[in-house]
Design an enzyme around this catalytic site. Structure first.
Site, mmCIF file in Angstrom:
data_model
loop_
_atom_site.group_PDB
_atom_site.id
_atom_site.type_symbol
_atom_site.label_atom_id
_atom_site.label_comp_id
_atom_site.label_asym_id
_atom_site.label_seq_id
_atom_site.Cartn_x
_atom_site.Cartn_y
_atom_site.Cartn_z
ATOM 1 N N SER A 9 0.847 -1.200 0.000
ATOM 2 C CA SER A 9 0.000 0.000 0.000
ATOM 3 C C SER A 9 0.877 1.241 0.000
ATOM 4 O O SER A 9 1.621 1.500 0.952
ATOM 5 C CB SER A 9 -0.905 0.011 1.233
ATOM 6 O OG SER A 9 -1.544 1.268 1.300
ATOM 7 N N HIS A 34 -1.132 -1.081 -4.426
ATOM 8 C CA HIS A 34 -2.426 -0.766 -3.807
ATOM 9 C C HIS A 34 -2.461 0.736 -3.516
ATOM 10 O O HIS A 34 -1.609 1.274 -2.811
ATOM 11 C CB HIS A 34 -2.599 -1.567 -2.511
ATOM 12 C CG HIS A 34 -3.928 -1.385 -1.864
ATOM 13 N ND1 HIS A 34 -5.059 -2.062 -2.282
ATOM 14 C CD2 HIS A 34 -4.334 -0.589 -0.849
ATOM 15 C CE1 HIS A 34 -6.097 -1.702 -1.541
ATOM 16 N NE2 HIS A 34 -5.684 -0.799 -0.660
ATOM 17 N N ASP A 36 -4.662 3.905 -2.154
ATOM 18 C CA ASP A 36 -5.806 4.281 -1.314
ATOM 19 C C ASP A 36 -6.230 5.715 -1.565
ATOM 20 O O ASP A 36 -5.463 6.643 -1.293
ATOM 21 C CB ASP A 36 -5.408 4.136 0.166
ATOM 22 C CG ASP A 36 -5.228 2.692 0.559
ATOM 23 O OD1 ASP A 36 -6.192 1.931 0.453
ATOM 24 O OD2 ASP A 36 -4.099 2.326 0.970
ATOM 25 N N MET A 38 -8.852 8.585 -0.502
ATOM 26 C CA MET A 38 -9.783 8.944 0.577
ATOM 27 C C MET A 38 -10.292 10.369 0.378
ATOM 28 O O MET A 38 -9.528 11.233 -0.041
ATOM 29 C CB MET A 38 -9.071 8.884 1.930
ATOM 30 C CG MET A 38 -8.409 7.554 2.207
ATOM 31 S SD MET A 38 -7.564 7.603 3.790
ATOM 32 C CE MET A 38 -6.745 6.003 3.768
ATOM 33 N N HIS A 67 -8.187 1.535 -4.477
ATOM 34 C CA HIS A 67 -9.198 1.338 -3.427
ATOM 35 C C HIS A 67 -9.828 2.689 -3.121
ATOM 36 O O HIS A 67 -9.198 3.540 -2.496
ATOM 37 C CB HIS A 67 -8.481 0.750 -2.189
ATOM 38 C CG HIS A 67 -9.344 0.580 -0.989
ATOM 39 N ND1 HIS A 67 -8.818 0.331 0.270
ATOM 40 C CD2 HIS A 67 -10.698 0.597 -0.831
ATOM 41 C CE1 HIS A 67 -9.803 0.209 1.137
ATOM 42 N NE2 HIS A 67 -10.946 0.378 0.505
ATOM 43 N N MET A 69 -12.068 5.034 -1.173
ATOM 44 C CA MET A 69 -12.806 5.244 0.082
ATOM 45 C C MET A 69 -13.475 6.605 -0.029
ATOM 46 O O MET A 69 -13.109 7.562 0.655
ATOM 47 C CB MET A 69 -11.836 5.165 1.267
ATOM 48 C CG MET A 69 -11.437 3.734 1.578
ATOM 49 S SD MET A 69 -9.944 3.633 2.556
ATOM 50 C CE MET A 69 -8.729 3.652 1.238
ATOM 51 N N MET A 138 -11.986 -5.442 4.566
ATOM 52 C CA MET A 138 -11.238 -4.534 5.435
ATOM 53 C C MET A 138 -10.990 -5.219 6.779
ATOM 54 O O MET A 138 -11.932 -5.604 7.467
ATOM 55 C CB MET A 138 -12.019 -3.231 5.679
ATOM 56 C CG MET A 138 -12.116 -2.274 4.505
ATOM 57 S SD MET A 138 -10.542 -1.760 3.773
ATOM 58 C CE MET A 138 -9.616 -1.152 5.181
ATOM 59 N N ASP A 176 -7.137 -6.201 3.604
ATOM 60 C CA ASP A 176 -6.519 -4.873 3.703
ATOM 61 C C ASP A 176 -6.568 -4.327 5.130
ATOM 62 O O ASP A 176 -7.643 -4.050 5.654
ATOM 63 C CB ASP A 176 -7.272 -3.927 2.751
ATOM 64 C CG ASP A 176 -6.595 -2.576 2.605
ATOM 65 O OD1 ASP A 176 -5.471 -2.411 3.119
ATOM 66 O OD2 ASP A 176 -7.207 -1.695 1.967
#
Ligand code: DX5
Ligand code: ZN
Length: 220
Positions: A9, A34, A36, A38, A67, A69, A138, A176
């Site tokens: 990540s 990966h 992330d 957000m 991913h 979010m 998660m 994750d």
């Protein structure tokens, strides 16, 4: 047996040396990047967005696993495809019309992932599992790296594996949050296919070796 995968990540990378850390992953035994994203609304934190993903894509030579979010992810599906995302994962909890969202992701040529928060039961995927390429479970509450692994995850992975088998689906199970050498092998035994690891990889003194050891441990 198909090989089990590692997805470092980038949230835990050194952003002052981002290209160096991307090259480290390129040169490692890791399989996916990966990423992330957000929004400060779906989760209580803001990470990075499109310009950073664009920069990563320019250097990354492996699968880019994004991913999201964020609330209302449908707004950005096309954009993430253009930015080089190979897998686009949305949160079950953020999608009112999940079936439509999954079809829209696939229509842009990406694999479709669905993430479940720790409180969300596997059963919600019963009617959609055959359409989903990756389920991301998660194992911490989303929003931050470096949190402790939630032990109930093992049960969820077993339940999901059973559902996938019952339905004859080919869905991959990705885990994750809080993944380390302490839980990696058990997660694989429960049915996981892909392990995301942020802090465990990037905070280690020899990142290449940490990835290599983890990869061997889950493929032995
Ligand atoms: C958390 C993110 C994770 C995070 C994992 O919301 O989805 O991908 O980067 O970090 P670690 O491995 O440090 O728990
Ligand atoms: Zn993530």
């Amino acid at each position: 047996m198909t090989s089990k995968l590692i997805a470092p990540s980038i949230l835990a990378a050194d952003f002052g040396n981002l290209q160096r850390d991307v090259e480290m992953v390129n040169n490692s035994e890791a399989d996916w990047f990966h990423i992330d994203i957000m929004d400060g609304v779906f989760v209580p934190n803001i990470s990075y967005g499109m310009p950073v993903l664009k920069a990563i894509s320019q250097h990354a030579t492996k699968t880019i696993d994004v991913h999201l979010m964020i609330v209302d992810p449908d707004r950005y599906i096309k954009t993430f495809a253009e930015l080089g995302s190979d897998i686009l994962t949305v949160h079950y909890e953020a999608c009112t019309h999940l079936h439509r969202t999954i079809q829209a992701i696939k229509a842009e040529g990406m694999k479709a992932g669905v993430a479940l928060n720790p409180h969300t039961n596997i059963k919600v995927l019963e009617d959609i599992i055959n359409d989903v390429d990756v389920v991301l479970i998660m194992s911490v509450n989303p929003g931050f790296g470096g949190q402790s692994f939630i032990e109930n995850t093992y049960n969820k992975v077993k339940q999901l594996k059973k559902l996938i088998e019952q339905k004859g689906a080919t869905t991959l199970i990705e885990i994750d949050g809080g993944v380390t050498d302490k839980n990696a092998e058990t997660l694989i035994e429960c049915g996981a296919d892909v392990l995301v690891a942020g802090s465990y990889v990037f905070k280690s003194t020899d990142q290449l070796k940490t990835i290599s050891n983890l990869k061997s441990a889950i493929n032995s």
